[in-house]
Motif scaffolding. Structure first.
Motif, mmCIF file in Angstrom:
data_model
loop_
_atom_site.group_PDB
_atom_site.id
_atom_site.type_symbol
_atom_site.label_atom_id
_atom_site.label_comp_id
_atom_site.label_asym_id
_atom_site.label_seq_id
_atom_site.Cartn_x
_atom_site.Cartn_y
_atom_site.Cartn_z
ATOM 1 N N ASP A 1 -13.263 -10.331 -7.523
ATOM 2 C CA ASP A 1 -13.306 -11.466 -6.612
ATOM 3 C C ASP A 1 -12.075 -11.652 -5.721
ATOM 4 O OD1 ASP A 1 -15.819 -12.217 -7.679
ATOM 5 O OD2 ASP A 1 -14.818 -13.155 -9.369
ATOM 6 N N ALA A 2 -10.943 -11.058 -6.066
ATOM 7 C CA ALA A 2 -9.726 -11.226 -5.261
ATOM 8 C C ALA A 2 -9.633 -10.126 -4.208
ATOM 9 C CB ALA A 2 -8.485 -11.192 -6.153
ATOM 10 N N VAL A 3 -9.072 -10.475 -3.053
ATOM 11 C CA VAL A 3 -8.850 -9.484 -2.003
ATOM 12 C C VAL A 3 -7.878 -8.440 -2.532
ATOM 13 C CG1 VAL A 3 -7.965 -9.103 0.320
ATOM 14 C CG2 VAL A 3 -9.285 -11.166 -0.189
ATOM 15 N N GLY A 4 -8.257 -7.184 -2.488
ATOM 16 C CA GLY A 4 -7.423 -6.119 -3.030
ATOM 17 C C GLY A 4 -7.494 -6.008 -4.539
#
Length: 163
Positions: free
Chosen positions: A41-44
């Motif tokens: 779910d987190a960018v990167g």
């Protein structure tokens, strides 16, 4: 022996035994579920200390009655704060503009270093339990203490009453 009345009894009698607000009597309990995993779910795929996660949104006139979550092992010294903020980006989570967005209003420094074996209750502060939103708000988490481990999940529920 003295007898005293709650706010709701006084209001009910003042209304001639008329209806109270649905979030005070005969309201429907609603459930809001949240789930977050950094690698998904987190960018990167990475989260760091002091990063925040938007968990869920709650409607106006929601009375918070219960909340709990489970989590994996986020690593040594990692804690979690849970707060409320207004969805309108005003910097306040109430209509009057007197309650500034609060990153730890619902819970402060919950230890999440090792995986939970039982649900962790969210409302450690009496102010959070039975709080009545007067505008749309979001529940958000802040990772504190150290950088959290990747590939770890947090999930939970909030029970609230509206109509």
């Amino acid at each position: 022996m003295a007898q005293f009345d709650s706010k709701q009894i006084k209001q009910w009698e003042a209304l001639g035994h008329g209806p109270l607000m649905p979030n005070e009597l005969h309201g429907r309990v609603r459930v809001a579920y949240f789930q977050f995993q950094a690698d998904r779910d987190a960018v990167g795929g990475v989260i760091a200390q002091n990063d925040t996660v938007r968990l869920l949104q709650l409607p106006a006139q929601a009375r918070l009655v219960y909340g709990a979550f489970k989590h994996g092992a986020f690593g040594a010294s990692v804690t979690l704060d849970l707060g409320l903020r207004g969805l309108d980006n005003s910097g306040y989570y109430n209509l009057a503009g007197t309650l500034a967005d609060d990153p730890d209003y619902l819970a402060t420094s919950i230890a999440i270093a090792t995986a939970s074996t039982a649900p962790v209750e969210l409302f450690e502060e009496p102010a959070g339990l039975f709080y009545l939103t007067d505008k749309e708000v979001e529940l958000y988490a802040t990772f504190k203490g150290a950088n959290p481990a990747d590939n770890v999940e947090i999930s939970g529920v909030i029970f609230y009453v509206v109509d």
